[in-house]
Design a protein around this motif. Sequence first.
Motif, PDB file in Angstrom:
ATOM      1  N   UNK A   1     -36.202 -41.732 -15.117  1.00 31.53           N
ATOM      2  CA  UNK A   1     -36.967 -40.493 -15.324  1.00 31.53           C
ATOM      3  C   UNK A   1     -36.101 -39.270 -15.064  1.00 31.53           C
ATOM      4  N   UNK A   2     -35.347 -39.281 -13.971  1.00 34.25           N
ATOM      5  CA  UNK A   2     -34.453 -38.151 -13.676  1.00 34.25           C
ATOM      6  C   UNK A   2     -33.371 -38.047 -14.743  1.00 34.25           C
TER       7      UNK A   2
ATOM      8  N   UNK B   1     -26.411 -41.336  -5.694  1.00 31.75           N
ATOM      9  CA  UNK B   1     -27.236 -40.139  -5.944  1.00 31.75           C
ATOM     10  C   UNK B   1     -26.686 -38.894  -5.257  1.00 31.75           C
ATOM     11  N   UNK B   2     -26.115 -39.058  -4.075  1.00 34.37           N
ATOM     12  CA  UNK B   2     -25.533 -37.908  -3.383  1.00 34.37           C
ATOM     13  C   UNK B   2     -24.333 -37.369  -4.156  1.00 34.37           C
TER      14      UNK B   2
ATOM     15  N   UNK C   1     -33.278 -36.267  -7.526  1.00 33.03           N
ATOM     16  CA  UNK C   1     -32.138 -36.924  -6.881  1.00 33.03           C
ATOM     17  C   UNK C   1     -32.394 -37.173  -5.399  1.00 33.03           C
ATOM     18  N   UNK C   2     -33.091 -36.252  -4.739  1.00 32.51           N
ATOM     19  CA  UNK C   2     -33.416 -36.444  -3.321  1.00 32.51           C
ATOM     20  C   UNK C   2     -34.383 -37.613  -3.152  1.00 32.51           C
ATOM     21  N   UNK C   3     -35.384 -37.685  -4.015  1.00 32.01           N
ATOM     22  CA  UNK C   3     -36.319 -38.818  -3.962  1.00 32.01           C
ATOM     23  C   UNK C   3     -35.578 -40.122  -4.255  1.00 32.01           C
TER      24      UNK C   3
ATOM     25  N   UNK D   1     -24.021 -34.371 -16.207  1.00 29.40           N
ATOM     26  CA  UNK D   1     -23.446 -35.171 -15.124  1.00 29.40           C
ATOM     27  C   UNK D   1     -24.538 -35.876 -14.326  1.00 29.40           C
ATOM     28  N   UNK D   2     -25.611 -35.168 -14.013  1.00 29.18           N
ATOM     29  CA  UNK D   2     -26.726 -35.772 -13.290  1.00 29.18           C
ATOM     30  C   UNK D   2     -27.354 -36.883 -14.121  1.00 29.18           C
TER      31      UNK D   2
END
Length: 117
Positions: free
Chosen positions: A15-16, A79-80, A38-40, A97-98
Amino acid sequence: MSGPLDLAIIIASLAVAAWAGFAGFRDRAPDRVQFAGLIVLQAGVVAMGVVSGVALLRGERPAELETFVGYIVTTVCWPAVAFVLGRMEPTKWGSVTISVGCLVIPVLVLRLEQIWG
């Protein structure tokens, strides 16, 4: 390894990736929704790492322990890394990039499942 947790991580990651990819397609820089996703996602992979660590401490062993540890460390850090790289590039390429970073996570999770099983 936890099946429902792994599935949730894969779905959240895709989804992200879709959201960030769409933003990159529209020439948009990373936004708060991408970073929140990304935090989730980071919380999910940390939980998966904790579950795996507890299973290892209880005596359960994957087929290849060293490979499994390498994959779990990479999965927890990924993710970090995508977050930092996305923040460093405040253009559409940060969103790309994400997106690419989030597309790697399902592959890592599936590989972890293969090694564990």
